[in-house]
Design a protein around this motif. Structure first.
Motif, PDB file in Angstrom:
ATOM      1  N   TYR A 179      25.540  -5.669  -9.603  1.00 15.07           N
ATOM      2  CA  TYR A 179      25.454  -7.021  -8.236  1.00 15.07           C
ATOM      3  C   TYR A 179      24.393  -7.692  -8.150  1.00 15.07           C
ATOM      4  N   GLY A 180      23.905  -6.590  -7.506  1.00 15.93           N
ATOM      5  CA  GLY A 180      22.614  -6.176  -6.810  1.00 15.93           C
ATOM      6  C   GLY A 180      21.071  -6.108  -8.034  1.00 15.93           C
ATOM      7  N   ALA A 181      20.810  -7.038  -9.102  1.00 13.79           N
ATOM      8  CA  ALA A 181      21.045  -6.814 -10.354  1.00 13.79           C
ATOM      9  C   ALA A 181      18.961  -7.310  -9.778  1.00 13.79           C
ATOM     10  N   GLY A 182      18.860  -8.530  -9.226  1.00 17.76           N
ATOM     11  CA  GLY A 182      17.789  -9.376  -8.550  1.00 17.76           C
ATOM     12  C   GLY A 182      17.234  -9.943 -10.031  1.00 17.76           C
ATOM     13  N   MET A 183      16.527 -10.189  -9.758  1.00 17.09           N
ATOM     14  CA  MET A 183      15.228 -11.400 -10.894  1.00 17.09           C
ATOM     15  C   MET A 183      14.354 -11.938 -10.305  1.00 17.09           C
ATOM     16  N   PHE A 188      17.601 -11.398 -18.744  1.00 16.52           N
ATOM     17  CA  PHE A 188      18.314 -11.060 -20.516  1.00 16.52           C
ATOM     18  C   PHE A 188      19.672 -10.470 -19.794  1.00 16.52           C
ATOM     19  N   TYR A 189      20.386 -10.927 -20.078  1.00 20.46           N
ATOM     20  CA  TYR A 189      21.638 -10.337 -20.673  1.00 20.46           C
ATOM     21  C   TYR A 189      21.724 -10.293 -18.912  1.00 20.46           C
ATOM     22  N   ARG A 190      21.506 -10.896 -17.701  1.00 23.82           N
ATOM     23  CA  ARG A 190      21.873 -10.661 -16.647  1.00 23.82           C
ATOM     24  C   ARG A 190      21.238  -9.776 -15.645  1.00 23.82           C
ATOM     25  N   ASN A 191      20.688  -9.269 -16.452  1.00 20.93           N
ATOM     26  CA  ASN A 191      19.592  -7.752 -15.916  1.00 20.93           C
ATOM     27  C   ASN A 191      20.428  -6.913 -15.823  1.00 20.93           C
ATOM     28  N   ILE A 192      21.286  -6.925 -16.618  1.00 14.58           N
ATOM     29  CA  ILE A 192      22.202  -5.549 -16.804  1.00 14.58           C
ATOM     30  C   ILE A 192      21.657  -4.756 -17.825  1.00 14.58           C
ATOM     31  N   THR A 241      14.386   1.188  -9.729  1.00 17.40           N
ATOM     32  CA  THR A 241      13.367   0.215  -8.686  1.00 17.40           C
ATOM     33  C   THR A 241      12.517  -0.412 -10.644  1.00 17.40           C
ATOM     34  N   ASP A 242      11.727  -1.559  -9.287  1.00 12.81           N
ATOM     35  CA  ASP A 242      10.547  -1.733 -11.063  1.00 12.81           C
ATOM     36  C   ASP A 242       9.200  -1.459 -10.642  1.00 12.81           C
ATOM     37  N   LEU A 243       9.145  -0.178 -10.092  1.00 18.11           N
ATOM     38  CA  LEU A 243       8.014   0.058  -9.682  1.00 18.11           C
ATOM     39  C   LEU A 243       7.637   0.897 -10.910  1.00 18.11           C
ATOM     40  N   ALA A 244       8.806   1.227 -11.547  1.00 18.81           N
ATOM     41  CA  ALA A 244       8.890   2.476 -12.704  1.00 18.81           C
ATOM     42  C   ALA A 244       9.751   2.371 -13.191  1.00 18.81           C
ATOM     43  N   PRO A 245       9.490   2.867 -14.839  1.00 11.05           N
ATOM     44  CA  PRO A 245      10.816   2.914 -15.157  1.00 11.05           C
ATOM     45  C   PRO A 245      11.653   4.180 -15.706  1.00 11.05           C
ATOM     46  N   VAL A 246      12.095   5.017 -14.730  1.00 17.55           N
ATOM     47  CA  VAL A 246      13.591   5.619 -14.406  1.00 17.55           C
ATOM     48  C   VAL A 246      14.183   4.784 -13.431  1.00 17.55           C
ATOM     49  N   ALA A 247      14.983   5.503 -13.466  1.00 18.97           N
ATOM     50  CA  ALA A 247      16.588   5.972 -13.056  1.00 18.97           C
ATOM     51  C   ALA A 247      17.292   7.179 -12.105  1.00 18.97           C
ATOM     52  N   GLY A 269      14.321  -7.151 -16.812  1.00 19.23           N
ATOM     53  CA  GLY A 269      14.970  -8.029 -17.847  1.00 19.23           C
ATOM     54  C   GLY A 269      14.029  -8.718 -18.271  1.00 19.23           C
ATOM     55  N   SER A 270      12.275  -9.633 -17.640  1.00 19.95           N
ATOM     56  CA  SER A 270      11.676 -10.682 -18.821  1.00 19.95           C
ATOM     57  C   SER A 270      11.144  -9.596 -19.705  1.00 19.95           C
ATOM     58  N   TYR A 271      11.001  -8.135 -20.158  1.00 16.25           N
ATOM     59  CA  TYR A 271      10.193  -7.173 -20.711  1.00 16.25           C
ATOM     60  C   TYR A 271      11.428  -6.562 -21.601  1.00 16.25           C
ATOM     61  N   THR A 272      12.737  -6.621 -21.072  1.00 13.28           N
ATOM     62  CA  THR A 272      13.794  -6.481 -22.243  1.00 13.28           C
ATOM     63  C   THR A 272      13.651  -7.770 -23.230  1.00 13.28           C
ATOM     64  N   LEU A 273      13.923  -8.970 -22.680  1.00 12.88           N
ATOM     65  CA  LEU A 273      14.284 -10.233 -23.842  1.00 12.88           C
ATOM     66  C   LEU A 273      12.865 -10.169 -24.519  1.00 12.88           C
ATOM     67  N   ALA A 274      11.473 -10.170 -24.486  1.00 11.27           N
ATOM     68  CA  ALA A 274      10.217  -9.391 -25.037  1.00 11.27           C
ATOM     69  C   ALA A 274      10.905  -9.339 -25.653  1.00 11.27           C
ATOM     70  N   HIS A 275      10.737  -8.030 -25.323  1.00  8.23           N
ATOM     71  CA  HIS A 275      11.745  -6.945 -27.132  1.00  8.23           C
ATOM     72  C   HIS A 275      12.871  -6.962 -27.912  1.00  8.23           C
ATOM     73  N   TYR A 276      13.688  -7.977 -27.482  1.00  7.49           N
ATOM     74  CA  TYR A 276      14.477  -8.004 -28.462  1.00  7.49           C
ATOM     75  C   TYR A 276      14.123  -9.524 -28.995  1.00  7.49           C
ATOM     76  N   PHE A 277      13.387  -9.787 -28.593  1.00  7.67           N
ATOM     77  CA  PHE A 277      12.890 -11.345 -29.317  1.00  7.67           C
ATOM     78  C   PHE A 277      11.713 -10.385 -30.341  1.00  7.67           C
ATOM     79  N   LEU A 278      10.795 -10.323 -30.091  1.00 10.56           N
ATOM     80  CA  LEU A 278       9.474  -9.313 -30.595  1.00 10.56           C
ATOM     81  C   LEU A 278       9.922  -8.769 -31.749  1.00 10.56           C
TER      82      LEU A 278
END
Length: 507
Positions: A179-183, A188-192, A241-247, A269-278
Motif C-alpha cells: 500500500y506504499g509501493a509508489g510509482m 507492473f502488477y501494481r508494483n507489488i 529503495t529505488d536507489l539499489a536492488p536490495v531489500a 516496476g517499469s524495469y519489471t514490465l520491460a523484463h516480462y515483455f522482452l
C-alpha cells in the motif's frame, strides 16, 4: 460493475429537523453524539461529525470545522475531483515507440514502452487486460509496423510522471508495503512483490520466506525476521529503495499464523514490465539483441536496477511513437480505488490529474492541481482541506467533516455524480463485512460511504439515501475519530455504526 445511479434518488416527503434553543440540532443523532462524547473512548479522542441534507437541513454537528487526519477518506476527494475535472470516460495511454530506425524488418535502436500513468498494467483486476493478451497486442503492433527483429534494448519508460515515486512524508515502514509501493508513469502488477511466508516451529526461530511473483532475479533479499510469540500477529515490513536492488524483510510473524502470501513493494516496476515483455517476445520467436532496460528519474538508461548508466535515454519527444493502448476509463479505476481502498490507484489518479492540468506530476505540484479541481466544483479548499497525496497514506493530510460534507454535496450536482456515487461501498459488503451488523439493516441498505483507517484513526463519509425520496432529501455525512485508545477500537466502531444508523433514521 455495480453502480449507485441517480435513479435511486427518487421522490419522498421532506424531512425538516427542529433546533434546540442553543442552536444545536434537536435530533436523536445529535443527542447520541453529545452522550458518547462525554465518556470513553470518545472523551479522550478527537471526534468530529457533520450530517446535513442537500436542502441544507443540519441533523448533527460536533466539532465539524476542526480538521482531522482522514486516512482513506482522502480518496473521496481524489476520485471525485478527478472524475469531475477530467470526466468519467477519460483514459490513460501507454505507447510503444522507438529510437533509431527500421531497416528490412529490423529496428536498429531501442524499443520504448512509454507509460502514461495506467496503474492496471499487469494486474489481475477484472478491469485490466490480461497480461498475455496485452503482450500479444503489443507484439502485433510491432509486426504491423514492420518490426520483426530488434537490434537494441526493450526499455520501460515511466518518466512522464516526474519526481520520486513516493510522497516524502510517507512513513519509512509503509514504503516497503504494497500500500506504499509508489510509482512512476509505468508500472507492473501494481508494483507489488509477493513473498510466501511460513512461521517456524517456535518463537525466535527463523521464518521460511520465499520470493514469489513477479520474478525479480536482479534483487538481493535478506531476512532479518523471526517467528513471534503466539497472538502477536503479522509484524513484517520490507525495507527497500529505488536507489539499489536490495531489500530486507524485518520483524516477526506469529507462531500461530497460517502460511500466507505477503505483499510488499517492488521499486522497479517499469524495469519489471520491460523484463516480462522482452521474455514474451523472445518466447514467441522474435529476436532481440539487447536487454531489458529502464529510463530512471534523471533520464539515464540502465540495463539493471541501480547498475551503471548505459547512456542517456532518448527524450520522449524525440521518440517515434507507432502504437498506443488505452487504460480502463477513469470511472472504472475510481470504482476499484474506492471499493478496495487502493492507494496505488489513488496516487495514479492524482498524479494523472496534476500532469494533465499543471504539466507536472511531481508531488510538489499535485496539491495545487487538486485544490484547483476542488475549487472548480464550487468548494473552497481553504475551508477545511489540506492534502499532500491522493490516497490518504500521509499523516500530513487533514480534512474537516464540514468540508467533506460540502464536497460530497457538490459532487451530487456534478456531471460525474453517477460514476462517483457508484464507486462507494456499503456496510456489510466487500471490505466492510461486519459493519452495522447490530443495527437496523433497512438503515444499512441506504448508506453509501468510504471508510478510512490508520492506527488511532477511523473515518466514514458518504450519503444516506431516503427510502422513497427526492434527491434533495439525501443526507450527506462525515464522521471522523482520531487518537483513540486502540484497545477500545471495538467500542469506537460500535459507536460509529450507531451514529450512521441514527443519521439514516432521520430520513
Amino acid at each position: 460493475m455495480k453502480r449507485l445511479t441517480v435513479s435511486i434518488f427518487l421522490c419522498c416527503i421532506w424531512t425538516i429537523a427542529a433546533f434546540a434553543g442553543d442552536g444545536r440540532p434537536d435530533t436523536r443523532i445529535q443527542a447520541y453524539i453529545e452522550e458518547i462524547a462525554a465518556s470513553e473512548p470518545m472523551a479522550s479522542a478527537q471526534l468530529g461529525v457533520k450530517a446535513v441534507g442537500l436542502d441544507g437541513t443540519v441533523y448533527a454537528d460536533w466539532s465539524s470545522g476542526r480538521r482531522f487526519q482522514p486516512a482513506s477518506n482522502a480518496k473521496l476527494i481524489t476520485t471525485g475531483a478527478v472524475l469531475n475535472e477530467l470526466g468519467p470516460d477519460a483514459k490513460m495511454e501507454t505507447a510503444l515507440a522507438y529510437s533509431g530506425k527500421i531497416e528490412d524488418g529490423t529496428l536498429k535502436g531501442d524499443l520504448y514502452i512509454v507509460g502514461g500513468g495506467d496503474p492496471t498494467l499487469g494486474t489481475k483486476d477484472s478491469i485490466a487486460v490480461n497480461l498475455q493478451t496485452l503482450f500479444g497486442q503489443w507484439k502485433k503492433a510491432l509486426e504491423s509496423n514492420g518490426i520483426h527483429r530488434i537490434d537494441g534494448n526493450v526499455v520501460g519508460d515511466g518518466r512522464w510522471f516526474e519526481g520520486q515515486g513516493e510522497h516524502p512524508s510517507w512513513l519509512y515502514e509503509d514504503i516497503g508495503t504494497y500500500y506504499g509501493a509508489g510509482m512512476d508513469a509505468l508500472s507492473f502488477y501494481r508494483n507489488i512483490q509477493e513473498f510466501r511466508v511460513s512461521a517456524g516451529p517456535a518463537a525466535g526461530t527463523p521464518l521460511q520466506v520465499q520470493p514469489q511473483y513477479p520474478e525479480t532475479p536482479w534483487m538481493t533479499f535478506t531476512y532479518d525476521c523471526s517467528t513471534g510469540v503466539a497472538g502477536s500477529g503479522d509484524k513484517l515490513y520490507l525495507y527497500t529503495t529505488d536507489l539499489a536492488p536490495v531489500a530486507e524483510l524485518r520483524g516477526t510473524f506469529a507462531s500461530d499464523r497460517m502460511p500466507k502470501t505477503l505483499e510488499c513493494s517492488n521499486k522497479f516496476g517499469s524495469y519489471t514490465l520491460a523484463h516480462y515483455f522482452l521474455r514474451s517476445l523472445t518466447s514467441a520467436g522474435m529476436e532481440v539483441s539487447g536487454k531489458a532496460a529502464y529510463a530512471d528519474r534523471k533520464g539515464m538508461l540502465r540495463t539493471e536496477p541501480g547498475g551503471p548508466v548505459l547512456r542517456k535515454a532518448a527524450e520522449q519527444s524525440a521518440l517515434t511513437r507507432f502504437a498506443s493502448f488505452k487504460s480502463p476509463s477513469l470511472a472504472r479505476i475510481a470504482y476499484i480505488t474506492n471499493q478496495r481502498s487502493d492507494n496505488f490507484y489513488a496516487e495514479a489518479l492524482l498524479r494523472f490529474l496534476s500532469k494533465k492540468k499543471k504539466g507536472s506530476a511531481d508531488y510538489s505540484v499535485c496539491p495545487s492541481a487538486l485544490s484547483d479541481a476542488v475549487r472548480r466544483l464550487g468548494v473552497d479548499p481553504n475551508q477545511g482541506m489540506y492534502m499532500v497525496d491522493g490516497s490518504g497514506l500521509s499523516r500530513k493530510n487533514s480534512l474537516s467533516p464540514a468540508f467533506m460534507c460540502s464536497f460530497l454535496s457538490a459532487m451530487m450536482h456534478s456531471p460525474a455524480c453517477e460514476a462517483f456515487a457508484g464507486s462507494l461501498t456499503q456496510p456489510g459488503k466487500g471490505s466492510q463485512v461486519g459493519r452495522m451488523r447490530a443495527e437496523d439493516q433497512s438503515c444499512a441498505a441506504r448508506i453509501y460511504y468510504k471508510s478510512g483507517s490508520m492506527d488511532g484513526v477511523r473515518c466514514y463519509s458518504g450519503y444516506v439515501v431516503p427510502q422513497d425520496g427526492l434527491k434533495e432529501d439525501i443526507i450527506v455525512f462525515s464522521i471522523m475519530v482520531n487518537n483513540f485508545d486502540s484497545s477500545l477500537q471495538w467500542k469506537v466502531m460500535s459507536q460509529i455504526d450507531r451514529m450512521m444508523a441514527l443519521i439514516a433514521l432521520e430520513n
